[in-house]
Scaffold this active site. Structure first.
Site, PDB file in Angstrom:
ATOM      1  N   ARG A 140      38.506  76.952  20.377  1.00 36.45           N
ATOM      2  CA  ARG A 140      38.026  75.613  20.053  1.00 36.45           C
ATOM      3  C   ARG A 140      38.732  75.044  18.823  1.00 36.45           C
ATOM      4  O   ARG A 140      39.135  73.877  18.804  1.00 36.45           O
ATOM      5  CB  ARG A 140      36.517  75.676  19.823  1.00 36.45           C
ATOM      6  CG  ARG A 140      35.887  74.388  19.312  1.00 36.45           C
ATOM      7  CD  ARG A 140      34.376  74.606  19.156  1.00 36.45           C
ATOM      8  NE  ARG A 140      33.721  73.483  18.520  1.00 36.45           N
ATOM      9  CZ  ARG A 140      33.638  73.297  17.210  1.00 36.45           C
ATOM     10  NH1 ARG A 140      34.223  74.180  16.392  1.00 36.45           N
ATOM     11  NH2 ARG A 140      33.002  72.264  16.698  1.00 36.45           N
ATOM     12  N   TRP A 193      36.583  77.591  12.477  1.00 35.02           N
ATOM     13  CA  TRP A 193      37.459  76.472  12.078  1.00 35.02           C
ATOM     14  C   TRP A 193      36.688  75.458  11.243  1.00 35.02           C
ATOM     15  O   TRP A 193      37.171  75.000  10.204  1.00 35.02           O
ATOM     16  CB  TRP A 193      38.029  75.821  13.330  1.00 35.02           C
ATOM     17  CG  TRP A 193      39.109  74.806  13.139  1.00 35.02           C
ATOM     18  CD1 TRP A 193      40.454  75.021  13.168  1.00 35.02           C
ATOM     19  CD2 TRP A 193      38.941  73.388  12.933  1.00 35.02           C
ATOM     20  NE1 TRP A 193      41.143  73.837  13.002  1.00 35.02           N
ATOM     21  CE2 TRP A 193      40.230  72.825  12.848  1.00 35.02           C
ATOM     22  CE3 TRP A 193      37.838  72.553  12.814  1.00 35.02           C
ATOM     23  CZ2 TRP A 193      40.441  71.464  12.661  1.00 35.02           C
ATOM     24  CZ3 TRP A 193      38.043  71.191  12.615  1.00 35.02           C
ATOM     25  CH2 TRP A 193      39.332  70.665  12.542  1.00 35.02           C
ATOM     26  N   ASP A 194      35.469  75.095  11.677  1.00 36.93           N
ATOM     27  CA  ASP A 194      34.666  74.085  10.976  1.00 36.93           C
ATOM     28  C   ASP A 194      34.410  74.499   9.526  1.00 36.93           C
ATOM     29  O   ASP A 194      34.556  73.697   8.601  1.00 36.93           O
ATOM     30  CB  ASP A 194      33.317  73.892  11.669  1.00 36.93           C
ATOM     31  CG  ASP A 194      33.445  73.474  13.113  1.00 36.93           C
ATOM     32  OD1 ASP A 194      33.025  72.361  13.446  1.00 36.93           O
ATOM     33  OD2 ASP A 194      33.969  74.271  13.926  1.00 36.93           O
ATOM     34  N   THR A 195      33.991  75.753   9.362  1.00 37.03           N
ATOM     35  CA  THR A 195      33.681  76.245   8.019  1.00 37.03           C
ATOM     36  C   THR A 195      34.927  76.323   7.157  1.00 37.03           C
ATOM     37  O   THR A 195      34.913  75.906   5.987  1.00 37.03           O
ATOM     38  CB  THR A 195      33.025  77.634   8.105  1.00 37.03           C
ATOM     39  OG1 THR A 195      31.770  77.524   8.773  1.00 37.03           O
ATOM     40  CG2 THR A 195      32.792  78.217   6.715  1.00 37.03           C
TER      41      THR A 195
END
Length: 236
Positions: free
Chosen positions: A75, A184-186
């Site tokens: 993702r 990835w978000d973090t």
């Protein structure tokens, strides 16, 4: 009406039922509020018909772009690929299951047009309205506490799949981002804070869907990813 050109990304992996609902709802929202936009379906080697569904939407509407990959790369990798190809001044994305109430999208994007480098939905602010299982609530709070404690983040919620970016600021950050999946978000938010980016958290309405592509092994991997990122940031 917001005048900036907006790139909206919907990451997809074997999410056919959700994709069928998300695309027309996203089109309606964007048409009602934004003067110029593109919708990028970042589809990561799906095998359930999502590929064909995304391709058909691209044929029907020139504002929809289908990014397909023959091999699943994750993702986060799909979001990076979409960001590198996006034409918008503002880059935003949300999860295909629309767990976050779409009515907050204008507020999310307006936070960036008003000067924030990043705006992110937060399920852990006092004004947020969240419905999810006890087990998922405990895991989420525990995970975010570890990110704040170990990585010294000042944010409440790092993994809400509802974010908007000044695209130029995001592009300058991407070469440092190593994770290709859920972490990835973090990593983006932690590294952005270390660069002094202005990040605004927005309370949202969020409802847990009937299913999730976040598996138990993903949670363990993300725990290891916290420690791995700490090592990269602190050990030469």
């Amino acid at each position: 009406m917001i005048q900036s050109f907006i790139s909206v990304v919907i990451p997809v992996y074997n999410d056919l039922p959700a994709l069928k609902e998300a695309v027309p709802l996203t089109l309606k929202m964007m048409d009602d509020v934004f003067s110029g936009f593109e919708i990028i379906i970042a589809e990561d080697a799906s095998t359930d018909g999502s590929t064909e569904c995304a391709a058909s939407w691209q044929e029907k509407d020139s504002r929809i772009i289908h990014l397909h990959r023959d091999q699943r790369l994750g993702r986060g990798s799909a979001l990076t690929t979409a960001a590198l190809q996006a034409k918008g001044d503002i880059f935003c994305y949300f999860d295909v299951d629309l767990a976050t109430d779409m009515s907050y999208l204008p507020q999310l994007i307006r936070a960036v047009t008003d000067g924030a480098d990043i705006a992110t939905g937060s399920r852990l602010l006092s004004d947020s309205n969240i419905t999810r299982s006890l087990g998922r609530e405990v895991k989420s709070r525990g995970y975010n506490w570890l990110v704040r404690f170990i990585l010294r983040s000042r944010l409440k919620d790092h993994q809400c799949g509802f974010k908007a970016f000044n695209k130029d600021k995001l592009l300058s950050l991407l070469p440092e981002i190593k994770d290709t999946h859920w972490f990835w978000d973090t990593e983006v938010l932690v590294r952005a804070q270390r660069k002094g980016y202005v990040i605004e958290e927005i309370p949202v309405i969020w409802r847990e869907g009937p299913g999730t592509t976040v598996k138990s092994q993903d949670i363990w991997k993300m725990g290891r990813s916290i420690l791995n990122l700490w090592w990269k940031l602190h050990v030469p």
